[in-house]
Each structure stands twice: as C-alpha cells, then as structure tokens.
Scaffold this motif. Sequence first.
Motif, PDB file in Angstrom:
ATOM      1  N   LYS A  94      49.812  39.098 -74.633  1.00 39.83           N
ATOM      2  CA  LYS A  94      48.732  39.329 -73.675  1.00 39.83           C
ATOM      3  C   LYS A  94      49.319  39.628 -72.298  1.00 39.83           C
ATOM      4  O   LYS A  94      50.424  39.160 -71.983  1.00 39.83           O
ATOM      5  N   PRO A  95      48.603  40.368 -71.478  1.00 39.20           N
ATOM      6  CA  PRO A  95      49.133  40.702 -70.143  1.00 39.20           C
ATOM      7  C   PRO A  95      49.505  39.464 -69.338  1.00 39.20           C
ATOM      8  O   PRO A  95      50.514  39.440 -68.639  1.00 39.20           O
ATOM      9  N   GLY A  96      48.701  38.411 -69.465  1.00 39.77           N
ATOM     10  CA  GLY A  96      48.982  37.194 -68.711  1.00 39.77           C
ATOM     11  C   GLY A  96      50.317  36.586 -69.099  1.00 39.77           C
ATOM     12  O   GLY A  96      51.064  36.098 -68.244  1.00 39.77           O
ATOM     13  N   GLU A  97      50.630  36.662 -70.390  1.00 36.89           N
ATOM     14  CA  GLU A  97      51.908  36.099 -70.847  1.00 36.89           C
ATOM     15  C   GLU A  97      53.085  36.861 -70.256  1.00 36.89           C
ATOM     16  O   GLU A  97      54.067  36.274 -69.801  1.00 36.89           O
ATOM     17  N   ILE A  98      52.960  38.193 -70.266  1.00 38.59           N
ATOM     18  CA  ILE A  98      54.047  39.010 -69.699  1.00 38.59           C
ATOM     19  C   ILE A  98      54.231  38.656 -68.227  1.00 38.59           C
ATOM     20  O   ILE A  98      55.340  38.423 -67.748  1.00 38.59           O
ATOM     21  N   LEU A  99      53.106  38.584 -67.534  1.00 42.34           N
ATOM     22  CA  LEU A  99      53.168  38.298 -66.101  1.00 42.34           C
ATOM     23  C   LEU A  99      53.802  36.929 -65.863  1.00 42.34           C
ATOM     24  O   LEU A  99      54.668  36.766 -64.989  1.00 42.34           O
ATOM     25  N   GLY A 100      53.377  35.945 -66.663  1.00 44.49           N
ATOM     26  CA  GLY A 100      53.922  34.598 -66.502  1.00 44.49           C
ATOM     27  C   GLY A 100      55.412  34.568 -66.761  1.00 44.49           C
ATOM     28  O   GLY A 100      56.175  33.952 -66.007  1.00 44.49           O
ATOM     29  N   GLU A 101      55.837  35.269 -67.807  1.00 44.97           N
ATOM     30  CA  GLU A 101      57.271  35.303 -68.114  1.00 44.97           C
ATOM     31  C   GLU A 101      58.052  35.940 -66.988  1.00 44.97           C
ATOM     32  O   GLU A 101      59.091  35.450 -66.560  1.00 44.97           O
ATOM     33  N   GLN A 102      57.524  37.087 -66.500  1.00 46.56           N
ATOM     34  CA  GLN A 102      58.228  37.791 -65.429  1.00 46.56           C
ATOM     35  C   GLN A 102      58.293  36.924 -64.174  1.00 46.56           C
ATOM     36  O   GLN A 102      59.293  36.893 -63.470  1.00 46.56           O
ATOM     37  N   TRP A 103      57.203  36.223 -63.930  1.00 45.77           N
ATOM     38  CA  TRP A 103      57.139  35.349 -62.754  1.00 45.77           C
ATOM     39  C   TRP A 103      58.186  34.239 -62.865  1.00 45.77           C
ATOM     40  O   TRP A 103      58.909  33.945 -61.909  1.00 45.77           O
ATOM     41  N   ASP A 104      58.284  33.656 -64.063  1.00 48.31           N
ATOM     42  CA  ASP A 104      59.286  32.617 -64.273  1.00 48.31           C
ATOM     43  C   ASP A 104      60.688  33.172 -64.120  1.00 48.31           C
ATOM     44  O   ASP A 104      61.567  32.542 -63.521  1.00 48.31           O
ATOM     45  N   LYS A 105      60.894  34.388 -64.647  1.00 51.75           N
ATOM     46  CA  LYS A 105      62.213  35.016 -64.523  1.00 51.75           C
ATOM     47  C   LYS A 105      62.547  35.265 -63.062  1.00 51.75           C
ATOM     48  O   LYS A 105      63.660  35.028 -62.610  1.00 51.75           O
ATOM     49  N   PHE A 106      61.535  35.730 -62.348  1.00 45.11           N
ATOM     50  CA  PHE A 106      61.753  36.051 -60.937  1.00 45.11           C
ATOM     51  C   PHE A 106      62.107  34.789 -60.155  1.00 45.11           C
ATOM     52  O   PHE A 106      62.954  34.809 -59.260  1.00 45.11           O
ATOM     53  N   ARG A 107      61.470  33.679 -60.532  1.00 48.75           N
ATOM     54  CA  ARG A 107      61.754  32.432 -59.817  1.00 48.75           C
ATOM     55  C   ARG A 107      63.127  31.872 -60.151  1.00 48.75           C
ATOM     56  O   ARG A 107      63.616  30.998 -59.445  1.00 48.75           O
ATOM     57  N   GLU A 108      63.717  32.373 -61.230  1.00 53.87           N
ATOM     58  CA  GLU A 108      65.076  31.953 -61.551  1.00 53.87           C
ATOM     59  C   GLU A 108      66.107  32.907 -60.972  1.00 53.87           C
ATOM     60  O   GLU A 108      67.306  32.659 -61.044  1.00 53.87           O
ATOM     61  N   ALA A 109      65.622  34.014 -60.401  1.00 51.56           N
ATOM     62  CA  ALA A 109      66.552  35.023 -59.900  1.00 51.56           C
ATOM     63  C   ALA A 109      67.246  34.534 -58.636  1.00 51.56           C
ATOM     64  O   ALA A 109      66.764  33.640 -57.940  1.00 51.56           O
ATOM     65  N   GLN A 110      68.382  35.159 -58.371  1.00 51.00           N
ATOM     66  CA  GLN A 110      69.189  34.751 -57.222  1.00 51.00           C
ATOM     67  C   GLN A 110      68.418  34.922 -55.921  1.00 51.00           C
ATOM     68  O   GLN A 110      68.512  34.098 -55.019  1.00 51.00           O
ATOM     69  N   PRO A 123      67.227  24.057 -52.555  1.00 52.56           N
ATOM     70  CA  PRO A 123      66.902  22.937 -53.448  1.00 52.56           C
ATOM     71  C   PRO A 123      65.908  21.978 -52.807  1.00 52.56           C
ATOM     72  O   PRO A 123      65.998  21.681 -51.620  1.00 52.56           O
ATOM     73  N   GLY A 124      64.973  21.511 -53.617  1.00 51.86           N
ATOM     74  CA  GLY A 124      63.948  20.611 -53.114  1.00 51.86           C
ATOM     75  C   GLY A 124      62.652  21.314 -52.806  1.00 51.86           C
ATOM     76  O   GLY A 124      61.609  20.670 -52.728  1.00 51.86           O
ATOM     77  N   SER A 125      62.709  22.630 -52.629  1.00 53.98           N
ATOM     78  CA  SER A 125      61.491  23.363 -52.315  1.00 53.98           C
ATOM     79  C   SER A 125      60.511  23.260 -53.470  1.00 53.98           C
ATOM     80  O   SER A 125      60.893  23.353 -54.640  1.00 53.98           O
ATOM     81  N   ILE A 126      59.233  23.097 -53.137  1.00 52.03           N
ATOM     82  CA  ILE A 126      58.230  22.998 -54.199  1.00 52.03           C
ATOM     83  C   ILE A 126      58.025  24.341 -54.874  1.00 52.03           C
ATOM     84  O   ILE A 126      57.401  24.423 -55.920  1.00 52.03           O
ATOM     85  N   PHE A 127      58.560  25.418 -54.319  1.00 51.88           N
ATOM     86  CA  PHE A 127      58.398  26.745 -54.912  1.00 51.88           C
ATOM     87  C   PHE A 127      59.477  27.050 -55.932  1.00 51.88           C
ATOM     88  O   PHE A 127      59.453  28.078 -56.583  1.00 51.88           O
ATOM     89  N   ARG A 128      60.464  26.170 -56.007  1.00 53.46           N
ATOM     90  CA  ARG A 128      61.516  26.392 -57.002  1.00 53.46           C
ATOM     91  C   ARG A 128      60.998  26.121 -58.388  1.00 53.46           C
ATOM     92  O   ARG A 128      60.162  25.238 -58.581  1.00 53.46           O
TER      93      ARG A 128
END
Lengths: 268, 301
Positions: A19-35, A43-48
């Motif tokens: 589903k589109p939402g799943e793709i978006l969620g995955e990409q969002w998670d990937k982006f949040r792991e990006a450098q 570290p410690g940020s609630i956005f991490r």
Amino acid sequence: MATKAPEKKAPEKKTGFPKPGEILGEQWDKFREAQLWKSIFRPGSIFRKGHQDSPKSRAYVVMNNVLYHLHPVKVKRHGIRLSYTLCLGGLSFFLFIFLTITGIFLMFFYRPSTEVVYADMTALHTQVAFGQLVRNLHRWGAHLMTVTVFLHMARVFYTGAYKPPREFNWIVGVILLLVTVLLAFSGYLLPWDQLAIWAVTVGTQFALESPIVGREAYFVFVGGGQIGATTLIRWYTLHVLFLPFIIVAFMAVHFWRVRKDGGISGPL
Amino acid sequence: MAESPDEVYERVLAEEKGKGSSPPVAEARAKAARHRARKGLPTDPAEAAKAEAAAKPAAEQAPAPAGDHEAKAEEPAETTEEKPQEAPSEEKPAAAAVAKASPAQAAPAQAEGAPRGRGAAARAARSAAGGQIAPERMQRLLAVVKPEAIQRVEREPIDRVNTWPHLMAAEAVALLAVTVFLMLFSAFINAPFREMANINQTPNPSKAPWYFLGLQELLRYFHPQVAGVLIPQWLIVGFFATPYIDRNPSNKPHERKLAIVMFTIYLLFFAVLTIVGSLFRGPGFNWIYPWQIPIVRIFEF
C-alpha cells in the motif's frame, strides 16, 4: 524471548503491491536512519529513530541542543515550581528575542530621517501587511519586558538570590535593568509623533539637571540644543544596534554566572 | 649499552615479533625500550623493574595484591606500560572495571603518550608490574573537582529533576501564554500614534514614558536637583550595593524581615508614584481621576 524471536524475524511473504502508506512509512524510516537526518538531530533528540524516554536520553536532549544547553541537565526540584520564579527571567529573555524579531521586521519599513519618518510610520500602519500588528506587538512587548525585568529583580530580592556567591550576578542584573529601560526609552522617540517627541523632551530634562556633566550629556545624547533630526538618527542607532549589543553581552555573562554560581538559588 | 636508542627500538621490535606479539604491542614495547634507552635506564623490562624496586622502600616492593591496589594506584605519575599481560590475574578485572579497557588495550596508547582516558587501567596494571615514570604527562582536563565534592560524602544530595521535560515544559507553556496574551492585546489595542512631532507645539500634559513617571511625580514635591538627580542616583547606587550592604547570609523570609520590609516599602512607594503620575495627572499635571481621561488616551503610553 527465545521462542518469540523466530516469529519476529520471519517476515510475512507479501503478495501483490504494497500500500502507498507502507512505502511512505518505510521510506520515512529509511530517511530517519540516513546520515543527513542523524547529523542534524543529535543523540537524545525525540526526532531520532528509536528514541526512547530514559534518563540518558533526557540528559542528551539538554546537552545536545545549543539553546537548551543554557540550562543544566538537572535542576533543583523547588526551582521548577512556578511560584518560585514566576518564570520572570526566562520571560524577559523570551521577550528580548520576540522584540528583536519584531524589531527587525519594523526596520524594513523605517527610515530614521525626519523628512520621511512620519510618512514611513503611516505607511507601516496602512500599507504594510501586518505592519500595524507587528508594531503593536513590538510596543506592548517592550512595555511588558520592562515590567518583567523589574519584577524579576523584585523576585530575586525576595528570594535572597543576590547573596553570596551571586552578588556579582545581581550587579549584572541591575545593569541589564538599566539597559532595558534605556532600550525602551530610546525606542520611544522613533515613531516621531507628538507623544514620542514630548515624552523624550520631558525625559531628557532630567539629564539637564545633573551637576557638572548634565549639559554635556544632554548635548551628546540629543545631538544639539533641542530634539531634532540629529536626535532621531542617534537614538535609532542606539536602539537598533548599540544597546542590543550591550544587553546581549551582559545577558551572556548573566546566564553564564547563573550556572557558575550554582544554578537557581534556594530552597527557601 | 653501546646501542643507540634507535637500534634498541629495532632490536626489541624484532624480538617481540619473534615472540609472536601482535604488531601494536610489539611496537609499543619497542618504543618503551627506546625511551628507556634515551633516559639511560636498563632497556630490558625485567631489569627496569628490578632497578625501580631497589630504589623504593621495602614496603612498596611487594607485587601488589588485590587488597593493596588502591594504595598503589594513588601513586602519582603516568607510566609507560610494558608488560600488561604479566600483571597478576586478579588485577585485571579491577583495572577493566575502572576504565572499561583491558590493560592490553591500554598499553599501546600509553606507550605513545597518547592522551586517552585509560590512565586508571595503566596505573592499576603498573602497580603490579612495576612501572616507569613517563617524561611528560599529556592529559585531558575533564573537570576540576572541588574538594568537598569528594570529601564531604555525607553531604545531603539535593533533590533534582531532569530539565527536560520538567522545566522546559513549564517554560514552553509560559512562553506560549505570553505570546497569546501579546497577540490578543495587540489585535485589539493599537500602539499610540498621534500627529507628527512638532517641537513648537507643546501638548498638555507632557509626560515622560510611564517608567519615568514616578520621578516626574516626585518633581512636584522636590527640587529638580533632588527628584531628577539625587533620588535616581541613590536608587541606582543602592541597587548596585544591595548585596554588600545586606550581610545577612540567610535567604529565609522570616530571618530577613528588615530587608523585605524596606524593599516592599520602596516597591509600593514607586508603584504608587508611577500609577499616580500615569493615571491621576491631567492637563498641567494636575490631579484628575482615571475615568476623566478621554478613552482614546488611556492606552497612550
């Protein structure tokens, strides 16, 4: 744990398109792991990704943010009671930032020359989007800051927070109070209406009464025998550049000494 | 002893490699040997230990058992660690617990004089193996700890809470509340703006900004030199001198009644003067009541 682990590890075989939402969620998670993301949110940020509320991450929040870092990681419990500080020092600082922002906005539309200043003020009220509102905010905010700084001093007196080792910070605070009043007073002239010029005329008469240096001080600050074009440019420069510079320098010392002198005073 | 320090280095490096030591360890030992050679000390680690032991009082010669560890660790001076693996096995957990680095890891770092936070591990290991005084101490200054922080362990811990979220949440609320207040106030009440400035046309009354109206009110009762100069001057001097005049060390309200009473009198005095000057003075700075002020003039300050 051992029994649960295999279940978790085996991902369900997906059939069809995600589903589109799943793709978006995955990409969002990937982006949040990006450098890029991790370099911005320390570290410690609630956005991490994977942020967990723990004493360690709570400490990191303060340590890893330049603005929060004004505070220590931990504060005395009595110090966070509203009734102890009434937030007056913090609000004074906030109002200073607020006034800086609104003041910069006003500077875009203001020329400190007696020929055009009144027309600029009128245009600010009638033609500039949100001009009147921002001017109102700047004016009332300035009055409020004068009040909060004064009340902050009263609070510090009543809690005995000027006593050793905080004597010097009290002196810095008195300087800050005086500079705040000077900032308010120098800004009072800038609208260049009858209220402004006569309030400043009355206010500067006090200088004339001073012995020895009175007349010279009056001449320096008014730029002549009476208030006019020279006064406006002087007070404008004082208001937008000189006094903010001074107050920021003393604020830095003030905040630093709060930390060095052992944080908030008390408990009573 | 005819060897030059660099020759010592090469020899020890070759020996260590022959023994099968890992490259960093071999290099560290070679460097340590070269350093000893430069100092004119025995290059062989075992000899060095013996020489040092001979120079010390008998009580300190014994290889440190675990119980003696603390006393040994207090010896000043960094060390060039040579044989961490030979340290008594009971030492290893202690050292590792202190610095979270095994002595073997610490050795190369210390030998190169690198400023790492592993001094404790090296010191603990050295106290067992018998060490050497390094020529220079490269250290990071992590903190200056006041004596009472260490010695007064009986001091009551202060009740503290995390700034985030406890203080910062309260601050955020205060900040937003003030912003809302200012926005609402500014949405409904405009900043005063009269006709253009004219120095030849004096409005009646002419008032200073409100924060000077207490002084302007005083002008009605005192000579201008007193109201305009002496009183404000002494107020400012008094404020500056407050911490040095009030020598009472207590901050308990019931123990500083005089200071509180005096300050309250001052506050009330100037609050009354400022309110009177602002709201009770009309044309000619004569007495009026606030409800006699034209409604458009109320917020002209």
